[in-house]
Design a protein around this motif. Structure first.
Motif, mmCIF file in Angstrom:
data_model
loop_
_atom_site.group_PDB
_atom_site.id
_atom_site.type_symbol
_atom_site.label_atom_id
_atom_site.label_comp_id
_atom_site.label_asym_id
_atom_site.label_seq_id
_atom_site.Cartn_x
_atom_site.Cartn_y
_atom_site.Cartn_z
ATOM 1 N N ASP A 193 1.080 -2.394 -4.540
ATOM 2 C CA ASP A 193 0.014 -1.412 -4.317
ATOM 3 C C ASP A 193 -1.016 -1.607 -5.413
ATOM 4 O O ASP A 193 -0.692 -2.087 -6.497
ATOM 5 C CB ASP A 193 0.568 0.024 -4.336
ATOM 6 N N MET A 194 -2.250 -1.244 -5.125
ATOM 7 C CA MET A 194 -3.283 -1.404 -6.142
ATOM 8 C C MET A 194 -3.355 -0.191 -7.069
ATOM 9 O O MET A 194 -4.091 -0.186 -8.032
ATOM 10 C CB MET A 194 -4.649 -1.670 -5.490
ATOM 11 N N GLU A 195 -2.610 0.859 -6.750
ATOM 12 C CA GLU A 195 -2.522 2.018 -7.634
ATOM 13 C C GLU A 195 -1.052 2.222 -8.011
ATOM 14 O O GLU A 195 -0.172 2.039 -7.175
ATOM 15 C CB GLU A 195 -3.072 3.264 -6.932
ATOM 16 N N PRO A 196 -0.769 2.642 -9.255
ATOM 17 C CA PRO A 196 0.625 2.677 -9.718
ATOM 18 C C PRO A 196 1.438 3.885 -9.263
ATOM 19 O O PRO A 196 2.659 3.835 -9.242
ATOM 20 C CB PRO A 196 0.480 2.684 -11.252
ATOM 21 N N GLY A 217 0.811 -1.211 0.000
ATOM 22 C CA GLY A 217 0.000 0.000 0.000
ATOM 23 C C GLY A 217 0.845 1.262 0.000
ATOM 24 O O GLY A 217 2.077 1.215 0.061
ATOM 25 N N GLN A 218 0.169 2.409 -0.055
ATOM 26 C CA GLN A 218 0.880 3.692 -0.132
ATOM 27 C C GLN A 218 1.794 3.904 1.067
ATOM 28 O O GLN A 218 2.972 4.238 0.928
ATOM 29 C CB GLN A 218 -0.140 4.836 -0.213
ATOM 30 N N CYS A 219 1.250 3.690 2.250
ATOM 31 C CA CYS A 219 2.015 3.897 3.486
ATOM 32 C C CYS A 219 3.224 2.964 3.531
ATOM 33 O O CYS A 219 4.352 3.382 3.788
ATOM 34 C CB CYS A 219 1.089 3.659 4.671
ATOM 35 N N GLN A 221 -1.885 -2.245 -9.794
ATOM 36 C CA GLN A 221 -3.051 -2.278 -10.672
ATOM 37 C C GLN A 221 -3.505 -0.841 -10.918
ATOM 38 O O GLN A 221 -2.908 0.103 -10.428
ATOM 39 C CB GLN A 221 -4.175 -3.089 -10.010
ATOM 40 N N LYS A 222 -4.589 -0.704 -11.640
ATOM 41 C CA LYS A 222 -5.064 0.649 -11.954
ATOM 42 C C LYS A 222 -6.090 1.150 -10.936
ATOM 43 O O LYS A 222 -6.495 2.291 -10.952
ATOM 44 C CB LYS A 222 -5.720 0.651 -13.350
ATOM 45 N N GLN A 223 -6.531 0.267 -10.028
ATOM 46 C CA GLN A 223 -7.633 0.654 -9.152
ATOM 47 C C GLN A 223 -7.332 0.259 -7.719
ATOM 48 O O GLN A 223 -6.937 -0.870 -7.453
ATOM 49 C CB GLN A 223 -8.912 -0.051 -9.630
#
Length: 453
Positions: free
Chosen positions: A67-70, A9-11, A96-98
């Protein structure tokens, strides 16, 4: 032995990057107090733990980024590569993109199973690069969707795929004021699942780190990067090489195994907290002097009074006299009382550390009665200074430090659950009310076990 870091994830990705940065700047720092041989063996031990070397001769972090966002992953990869000191493997990431929309169930029940094979293949490849795998260090938050939900799922997969390897989850506790409306649900689900899969949970609280940035580091406008750098400094102070044996001549080869052996004597008690002193702005360091007795005195009082930083310690708190019972720190209408420990590890870095008296940490009254104080306390040391601090001390503690925050989170989540708030957001992804009840039961048991120490 090598540690494979899994950034989730982002964190998790932003903190992971700062951790590798802190480790690298420590290794490349000037340490005139140590012999060339000492510096070389420290450098080699660090590299074996955290980096593999490729043809380019730039160390490559032993890490998998998920992460699910790039966006965050691509930023993280490019900032690391630009440093010139180290980089990530371009093939060791998945996005992923989402995203997971701050929904634990989406991360755990949808993204997890859907992408399990790809993610675990990346982990397997990273593990195979290690001559000897010491275990996994996952970094994740509890409040959002990907880090917490997917993080809990990936931790379970790690346990299944590597049943004999150590797993240490580094968990970021959300701000008490709230980051997302369902963060208490996400936190309860995350903690209960991690408690089943991992060997220990090392917890950093956002509110505490924010306070350190404001009061100790004197930062006016605090950014996420500031917070992450303080966390990374504290983690580096634990994971950089040390001698684990008294008068040791070789750096410890198995950092995660040594940590678990030292601090987790029973699977019911897995919560680890971390304190590190001194912490101050870099420009103040040349004008500051520290004595070992002063640092040790502060660190011990921080432990027993459950102070998370060296400013504002309650010096009135004293260990109980043996034979007397202490009031429960779990009681919500009383102030926090004495913080009972199961096990403590003090890590000393810097000059003259061999002569430091740590007898005050061997006091039986600090510990629960079912462990011998000789087994409950350990010290690791190295004469090599850490990240510009001539002398520094860290304390990793398995104690009642998290009782109050844990009780608060469970209580708030339970109140929401009792009124059925937002439950439909989880059930649509397959998390049933029964799963919530199982998680509440598991954490109530943890709270109860720590309360009766």
């Amino acid at each position: 032995m090598s540690i494979v870091t899994v950034q989730l994830g982002q964190c998790g990705n932003q903190i992971g990057h700062e951790v590798f940065n802190a480790i690298c700047s420590d290794v490349h720092g000037t340490h005139g107090l140590c012999s060339k041989k000492e510096n070389e063996s420290y450098h080699d031990a660090c590299k074996e733990r955290f980096f593999s070397e490729e043809e380019s001769e730039v160390p490559v972090a032993r890490a998998v980024l998920v992460d699910m966002e790039p966006k965050v992953i691509s930023q993280t990869l490019s900032i690391a590569a630009r440093s010139g000191y180290w980089k990530y493997d371009d093939r060791s990431h998945f996005c992923q993109k989402q995203g997971s929309g701050n929904n634990w169930a989406n991360g755990y029940s949808v993204h997890g199973p859907r992408h399990k094979e790809v993610i675990m293949n990346l982990v397997q490849k990273e593990a195979e690069k290690c001559d000897r795998l010491g275990g996994f260090f996952t970094i994740m938050s509890m409040a959002g969707g990907t880090g917490s939900g997917l993080g809990a799922f990936v931790t379970q997969c790690l346990r299944d795929a590597f049943p004999t390897s150590f797993i240490l989850n580094h968990v970021i506790w959300p701000y008490g004021t709230g980051e997302v409306i369902v963060q208490n649900y996400n936190s309860v689900l995350t903690l209960s699942h991690l408690y089943r899969s991992s060997d220990a949970l090392l917890v950093h609280e956002n509110d505490v780190i924010h306070k350190i940035c404001a009061q100790l580091m004197k930062i006016k406008q605090i950014s996420f990067r500031d917070v992450n750098q303080v966390i990374a400094h504290q983690l580096g102070s634990v994971f950089q090489p040390t001698y684990t044996a008294e008068g040791g001549l070789h750096y410890s080869r198995n950092p995660l195994g040594d940590l678990m052996e030292t601090l987790v004597p029973h699977p019911e008690f897995k919560m680890l907290g971390l304190r590190n002193i001194p912490q101050m702005p870099e420009n103040s360091l040349p004008y500051s002097t520290f004595s070992w007795p002063g640092l040790i005195k502060h660190l011990r009082q921080m432990l027993i009074a459950n102070a998370k930083m060296e400013e504002g310690i309650d010096w009135q708190v004293r260990p109980p006299q043996l034979g007397f019972s202490i009031p429960s720190s779990h009681s919500t209408n009383k102030p926090m009382h004495f913080n009972t420990s199961i096990a403590n590890l003090v890590i000393l870095r810097g000059k003259d550390m061999h002569n430091v008296d740590l007898g005050s940490f061997r006091d039986p009254s600090l510990y629960t009665s079912w462990l011998n104080p000789q087994d409950a306390f350990n010290a690791w040391k190295t004469p090599r200074a850490f990240n510009k601090y001539e002398k520094s001390a860290s304390l990793v503690s398995n104690s009642q430090f998290l009782l109050k925050p844990l009780d608060n989170v469970v209580g708030k989540a339970w109140n929401m659950f009792a009124s059925k708030a937002y439950i439909h957001q989880y059930t649509k992804f397959g998390i049933e009310e029964e799963d919530f009840l199982d998680s509440f039961t598991a954490l109530e048991q943890v709270i109860s076990s720590y309360t009766i120490l």
